[in-house]
Design a protein around this motif. Structure first.
Motif, PDB file in Angstrom:
ATOM      1  N   LEU A  38       0.820  -1.212   0.000  1.00  0.00           N
ATOM      2  CA  LEU A  38       0.000   0.000   0.000  1.00  0.00           C
ATOM      3  C   LEU A  38       0.854   1.262   0.000  1.00  0.00           C
ATOM      4  N   ALA A  39       2.001   1.227   0.691  1.00  0.00           N
ATOM      5  CA  ALA A  39       2.869   2.399   0.739  1.00  0.00           C
ATOM      6  C   ALA A  39       3.420   2.751  -0.640  1.00  0.00           C
ATOM      7  N   GLY A  40       3.570   1.757  -1.496  1.00  0.00           N
ATOM      8  CA  GLY A  40       4.103   2.003  -2.841  1.00  0.00           C
ATOM      9  C   GLY A  40       3.070   1.936  -3.938  1.00  0.00           C
ATOM     10  N   LEU A  41       1.789   1.879  -3.558  1.00  0.00           N
ATOM     11  CA  LEU A  41       0.739   1.694  -4.552  1.00  0.00           C
ATOM     12  C   LEU A  41       0.632   2.892  -5.492  1.00  0.00           C
ATOM     13  N   ASP A  42       0.712   2.620  -6.779  1.00  0.00           N
ATOM     14  CA  ASP A  42       0.496   3.616  -7.828  1.00  0.00           C
ATOM     15  C   ASP A  42      -0.715   3.143  -8.616  1.00  0.00           C
ATOM     16  N   ALA A  44      -2.582   4.545 -10.873  1.00  0.00           N
ATOM     17  CA  ALA A  44      -2.580   4.834 -12.305  1.00  0.00           C
ATOM     18  C   ALA A  44      -1.738   3.809 -13.060  1.00  0.00           C
ATOM     19  N   ALA A  45      -0.561   3.488 -12.519  1.00  0.00           N
ATOM     20  CA  ALA A  45       0.308   2.518 -13.177  1.00  0.00           C
ATOM     21  C   ALA A  45      -0.332   1.134 -13.169  1.00  0.00           C
ATOM     22  N   LEU A  46      -0.968   0.778 -12.063  1.00  0.00           N
ATOM     23  CA  LEU A  46      -1.617  -0.526 -11.998  1.00  0.00           C
ATOM     24  C   LEU A  46      -2.789  -0.600 -12.970  1.00  0.00           C
ATOM     25  N   ALA A  47      -3.525   0.483 -13.098  1.00  0.00           N
ATOM     26  CA  ALA A  47      -4.632   0.513 -14.053  1.00  0.00           C
ATOM     27  C   ALA A  47      -4.135   0.321 -15.482  1.00  0.00           C
ATOM     28  N   ARG A  48      -2.981   0.880 -15.787  1.00  0.00           N
ATOM     29  CA  ARG A  48      -2.414   0.706 -17.137  1.00  0.00           C
ATOM     30  C   ARG A  48      -2.043  -0.749 -17.380  1.00  0.00           C
ATOM     31  N   GLU A  49      -1.507  -1.413 -16.362  1.00  0.00           N
ATOM     32  CA  GLU A  49      -1.165  -2.827 -16.516  1.00  0.00           C
ATOM     33  C   GLU A  49      -2.420  -3.668 -16.741  1.00  0.00           C
ATOM     34  N   VAL A  50      -3.473  -3.358 -15.990  1.00  0.00           N
ATOM     35  CA  VAL A  50      -4.731  -4.090 -16.168  1.00  0.00           C
ATOM     36  C   VAL A  50      -5.255  -3.877 -17.577  1.00  0.00           C
ATOM     37  N   ALA A  51      -5.261  -2.630 -18.041  1.00  0.00           N
ATOM     38  CA  ALA A  51      -5.779  -2.320 -19.375  1.00  0.00           C
ATOM     39  C   ALA A  51      -4.941  -2.975 -20.474  1.00  0.00           C
ATOM     40  N   ALA A  52      -3.646  -3.115 -20.224  1.00  0.00           N
ATOM     41  CA  ALA A  52      -2.759  -3.696 -21.242  1.00  0.00           C
ATOM     42  C   ALA A  52      -2.863  -5.217 -21.297  1.00  0.00           C
ATOM     43  N   GLY A  53      -3.508  -5.811 -20.314  1.00  0.00           N
ATOM     44  CA  GLY A  53      -3.685  -7.256 -20.318  1.00  0.00           C
ATOM     45  C   GLY A  53      -2.419  -8.041 -20.053  1.00  0.00           C
ATOM     46  N   VAL A  54      -1.485  -7.451 -19.309  1.00  0.00           N
ATOM     47  CA  VAL A  54      -0.208  -8.122 -19.068  1.00  0.00           C
ATOM     48  C   VAL A  54      -0.221  -8.960 -17.788  1.00  0.00           C
ATOM     49  N   LEU A  55      -1.298  -8.849 -17.014  1.00  0.00           N
ATOM     50  CA  LEU A  55      -1.377  -9.611 -15.761  1.00  0.00           C
ATOM     51  C   LEU A  55      -2.151 -10.903 -15.976  1.00  0.00           C
ATOM     52  N   PRO A  56      -1.748 -11.986 -15.337  1.00  0.00           N
ATOM     53  CA  PRO A  56      -2.472 -13.255 -15.511  1.00  0.00           C
ATOM     54  C   PRO A  56      -3.873 -13.184 -14.914  1.00  0.00           C
ATOM     55  N   VAL A  57      -4.824 -13.795 -15.617  1.00  0.00           N
ATOM     56  CA  VAL A  57      -6.207 -13.851 -15.139  1.00  0.00           C
ATOM     57  C   VAL A  57      -6.327 -14.983 -14.126  1.00  0.00           C
TER      58      VAL A  57
END
Length: 283
Positions: A38-42, A44-57
């Motif tokens: 949580l201290a390092g949570l970004d 906006a950056a995480l949302a971009r990763e989700v939108a890019a589909g780079v995270l495993p479902v």
């Protein structure tokens, strides 16, 4: 953004939900949804990763949903923070926030069993908005500074054994600290997605009967003041949780209504934060 943890106790994994409800595994990015994450949570950056589909479902079907914060350092409770609840409890409106602490051992998942403690006779429910801290905070000067340390929000049930709280002497902590007495979740909704924490309806049912129906607009001390105020007396650390009080309708304020017993079902929902459900058991 909705963050959650799934898996059996001791083997939970962090997950983020996309806008369409698809669940993405974060275990390759983070050990857990803990204070360090949580201290390092970004967001906006995480949302971009989700939108890019780079995270495993990840398939959530059949998986246990855990508390959305792993091992909070402390749970800071606020008492008598709704006028109607203070009235039903026969208590004066507090001039300053009433603070008590709950140990992290009380924290369980939103659908986990809640245990009536040994010797418990008057186990009660309290639907509450929970604030999750994302930055270290000490001696905050303003509500603007308070807003900057909030990671997000979730639902809490501040389960309380009233006999221990009021009839066994000492402080409130005695009635607040039994194992399983702080179900949290299902999600941590990040602060950027909660437009106004003082405009959230919260409701609670016991065995299908609605008992609580309030709104965070009715708080005596609003969320940002609670965070600012608490920081004057203790260091708030990432992953800490502040539970902000409950509206009227607890069993304590309903003469003739039986307290919770094994087999009872408690359900809580808060607008935008989901719904939790517990079945009562016995320690």
């Amino acid at each position: 953004m909705k963050l959650l943890r799934v898996g059996p106790p001791g083997a939970e994994r962090p997950v983020v939900l996309g806008e369409d409800g698809t669940a993405y595994d974060l275990s390759g990015r983070a050990r857990d949804l803990d204070g360090a994450f949580l201290a390092g949570l970004d967001t906006a950056a995480l949302a971009r990763e989700v939108a890019a589909g780079v995270l495993p479902v990840v398939d959530l079907d059949g998986r246990r949903v855990a508390a959305p914060v792993a091992r909070p350092g402390k749970v800071v409770g606020i008492g008598l923070n709704y006028r109607d609840h203070a009235a039903e409890a026969g208590a004066a409106i507090p001039a300053e926030p009433v603070i008590f602490l709950k140990p992290s051992s009380t924290v369980v998942g939103p659908y986990d069993e809640v245990l009536v403690p040994r010797g418990g006779e008057k186990t009660d429910y309290e639907a509450e908005l929970a604030v999750v801290i994302g930055r270290t905070a000490r001696y905050l000067d303003s509500h603007a500074e308070a807003a900057g340390v909030i990671a997000g929000y979730t639902i809490a049930n501040d389960v309380t054994e009233r006999a221990f709280q009021f009839e066994r002497g000492g402080q409130w902590d005695k009635g607040k600290s039994a194992e399983t007495f702080t179900p949290l979740g299902p999600w941590l909704v990040t602060a950027d997605e909660v437009a106004d924490p003082q405009a959230l309806a919260l409701r609670l049912w016991v065995n299908g009967e609605q008992r609580q129906n309030g709104n965070t607009a009715e708080m005596i001390f609003p969320v940002l003041e609670l965070v600012r105020y608490a920081s004057q007396f203790m260091v708030l650390e990432p992953g800490d949780v502040i539970i902000t009080g409950t509206p009227a309708g607890v069993t304590l304020g309903r003469p003739g209504t039986p307290f919770l017993a094994p087999g009872d079902v408690v359900e809580i929902e808060i607008d935008g934060l989901g719904r939790q459900r517990q079945v009562l058991g016995k320690a």
